[in-house]
Scaffold this motif. Structure first.
Motif, mmCIF file in Angstrom:
data_model
loop_
_atom_site.group_PDB
_atom_site.id
_atom_site.type_symbol
_atom_site.label_atom_id
_atom_site.label_comp_id
_atom_site.label_asym_id
_atom_site.label_seq_id
_atom_site.Cartn_x
_atom_site.Cartn_y
_atom_site.Cartn_z
ATOM 1 N N ILE A 104 -26.479 26.183 66.021
ATOM 2 C CA ILE A 104 -25.020 26.294 65.903
ATOM 3 C C ILE A 104 -24.383 26.620 67.248
ATOM 4 O O ILE A 104 -23.416 25.969 67.663
ATOM 5 N N GLY A 224 -23.911 22.658 66.544
ATOM 6 C CA GLY A 224 -23.559 22.243 65.199
ATOM 7 C C GLY A 224 -22.201 22.782 64.777
ATOM 8 O O GLY A 224 -21.659 23.707 65.380
ATOM 9 N N THR A 225 -21.663 22.207 63.719
ATOM 10 C CA THR A 225 -20.360 22.639 63.208
ATOM 11 C C THR A 225 -20.506 23.490 61.948
ATOM 12 O O THR A 225 -19.514 24.008 61.445
ATOM 13 N N GLN A 226 -21.721 23.635 61.435
ATOM 14 C CA GLN A 226 -21.902 24.411 60.210
ATOM 15 C C GLN A 226 -21.739 25.903 60.476
ATOM 16 O O GLN A 226 -21.877 26.372 61.599
ATOM 17 N N ARG A 227 -21.481 26.666 59.415
ATOM 18 C CA ARG A 227 -21.348 28.115 59.536
ATOM 19 C C ARG A 227 -22.706 28.773 59.344
ATOM 20 O O ARG A 227 -23.572 28.266 58.637
ATOM 21 N N ASP A 229 -25.218 31.139 57.730
ATOM 22 C CA ASP A 229 -25.371 31.663 56.376
ATOM 23 C C ASP A 229 -26.033 33.037 56.454
ATOM 24 O O ASP A 229 -27.260 33.149 56.567
ATOM 25 N N VAL A 280 -28.504 21.762 51.305
ATOM 26 C CA VAL A 280 -27.777 22.087 52.529
ATOM 27 C C VAL A 280 -28.219 21.141 53.637
ATOM 28 O O VAL A 280 -29.416 20.852 53.787
ATOM 29 N N ARG A 282 -28.298 21.438 56.939
ATOM 30 C CA ARG A 282 -29.163 22.077 57.927
ATOM 31 C C ARG A 282 -29.566 23.455 57.416
ATOM 32 O O ARG A 282 -28.996 24.468 57.819
#
Length: 480
Positions: A104, A224-227, A229, A280, A282
């Motif tokens: 990320i 990456g653009t995901q948050r 977790d 999910v 990633r």
């Protein structure tokens, strides 16, 4: 020590790909360059090698100093084990979360952050006024080391051109093996002239120098653009932490019922984690990468190999010292050929990968390891040092021949944007395999008390079987 890549022109960015901008080290304005230009590639390789050397040495150097630390604080030898357990546990529970975070925010940031934490924690270890303070500082040092280990292989993928990736990983494997061998020797040299805090204080100048080199040379990686977790990170830490504590409890004489309860809790946390991560894109626990047959087989091969390795490492001191009556110094010296042979085989296997498939090299390497472990298990009574040394060298050569192709296959099988997850799984497989191997040695020696030769030899036989199993799994990659 120069890295393994060949000198190339100063700007070796492949045609059609953008080179890193000169005013932003490692920036990727367009497509991802195929490795760094020379000579920056050499500086980045040196930074990675120096940092991983410190992390690996500190995993073994404290173990050699435990008697001195126990005497200094007036604690029992059993309690002093926490100076090493805290480090190992912190590394294991944070590897996958940090690998996921690297995908990320970028591997460079995780690596630099881990290096800063590791260096400051080393200072805290050296200044510890109580054993409790030392344990806390060692845990912090472990979290810093996890930042280095979790994205180490992923960074190599962006430092080296793809054609030289096998050589780069082979160089890293050689560095790790050499550092593992140097830990006890370095501890003995330092403790011979100074007090135990200096085994941690020596990290300060090395850490500062490495940070200066890494800041200017390490490449950026796509972000990456995901948050992130957080709950999955907690579940991941709980899964591996509880499993390791349960296995460690068995290895150190804990009751079977309490150890089983801890392991069951770890499995529950792991099941929850897998279900939460299903679907999910990633996942933090990269189970999606296990759908790639070659990656899954490489993970299984790695688990078998590191269990076999640790079965040998944990049982050989008992066999050599208690069973055969060698001194502590000579027993340690007799294990050195293993590490030297691994350090020699690692770069060789990296070059052989350019001509032979990794499944074949890994299978041959683990078959050689199995043969070496069998030879150790068949040692006669009262062996000469040479009888032991050549068997150690055979084991080390086989392991080194296997390790580099396996690591390169695991990292290379994942998409470039998932290199962090692959790198984290590689390190996690190593630590879980080593922990399980150590627990098996504890169980075997507990089942066979008062048998200083037969018990360790039984552990070596189990290691031989696991290495042979790993060789068969590795050969399956030829079909995959």
């Amino acid at each position: 020590m120069p890295p393994p890549s060949e000198p190339t022109p100063r700007d070796d960015t492949p045609p059609g790909q953008a080179a890193p901008a000169p005013d932003h080290p490692g920036a990727i304005p367009g497509a991802i360059p195929d490795g760094l230009p020379y000579p920056r590639r050499r500086w980045a390789t040196a930074a990675v090698a120096l940092a991983i050397t410190m992390a690996v040495i500190d995993g073994t150097i404290a173990g050699a100093a435990l008697p001195t630390i126990a005497a200094s604080f007036g604690i029992s030898p059993a309690d002093s084990i926490w100076a090493t357990n805290a480090y190992q546990l912190a590394v294991t529970v944070s590897l996958l979360p940090l690998a996921a975070l690297g995908e990320i925010v970028g591997y460079r940031r995780i690596y630099l952050g881990g290096l800063v934490v590791f260096t400051l924690a080393s200072l805290a270890c050296a200044l510890s006024g109580s054993f409790e303070g030392l344990v806390v500082a060692r845990a912090a040092q472990g979290f810093g080391a996890a930042g280095l280990m979790s994205v180490n292989s992923a960074l190599v993928r962006f430092i080296q051109p793809r054609a030289h990736l096998g050589r780069g990983l082979g160089f890293n494997a050689m560095v790790v093996s050499t550092a593992a061998a140097a830990g006890p020797t370095a501890a003995g040299l330092i403790l011979g002239v100074a007090s135990w805090p200096w085994i941690f204080a020596v990290n300060l100048p090395i850490g500062i120098l490495t940070l200066a080199i890494a800041w200017r040379s390490l490449p950026e990686s796509p972000r990456g653009t995901q948050r992130f977790d957080v709950l999955s990170a907690v579940l991941s830490a709980g899964t591996f932490g509880l499993l390791i504590l349960g296995l460690d409890s068995l290895a150190h004489g804990g009751t079977a019922s309490s150890a089983l309860a801890v392991v069951v809790l770890g499995l529950v946390a792991g099941t929850w984690l897998v279900r939460r991560q299903a679907g999910v894109a990633r996942p933090l626990l990269p189970v999606d990468l296990l759908r790639i047959p070659v990656f899954a087989l490489s993970i299984a091969t790695s688990l078998c190999s590191f269990m076999a390795q640790m079965l040998a490492f944990a049982s050989l001191p008992f066999l050599l010292q208690t069973g055969f009556g060698f001194s502590v110094f000579l027993a340690g010296l007799l294990t050195t050929p293993w590490f030297i042979a691994t350090a020699c085989a690692a770069p060789l296997s990296g070059r052989l990968m350019e001509r032979f498939p990794a499944g074949l090299l890994g299978g041959v390497g683990l078959a050689i390891l199995a043969g070496g472990l069998a030879a150790l298990a068949l040692l006669p009574a009262g062996p000469a040092p040479w009888d032991i040394a050549w068997r150690m060298a055979v084991c080390g050569f086989g392991f080194g021949l296997f390790q580099t192709p396996n690591n390169r296959t695991m990292v290379g099988a994942a998409p470039p944007e998932r290199a962090g997850g692959a790198s984290g799984m590689l390190s996690t497989a190593r630590l879980v395999g080593q922990t399980a191997g150590a627990a098996l040695v504890g169980l075997v020696l507990g089942w066979m008390p008062g048998m200083p030769v037969e018990g360790p030899k039984t552990a070596l036989e189990i290691g031989c079987a696991l290495a042979a199993l790993g060789a068969c799994v590795s050969l399956l990659r030829l079909r995959a």
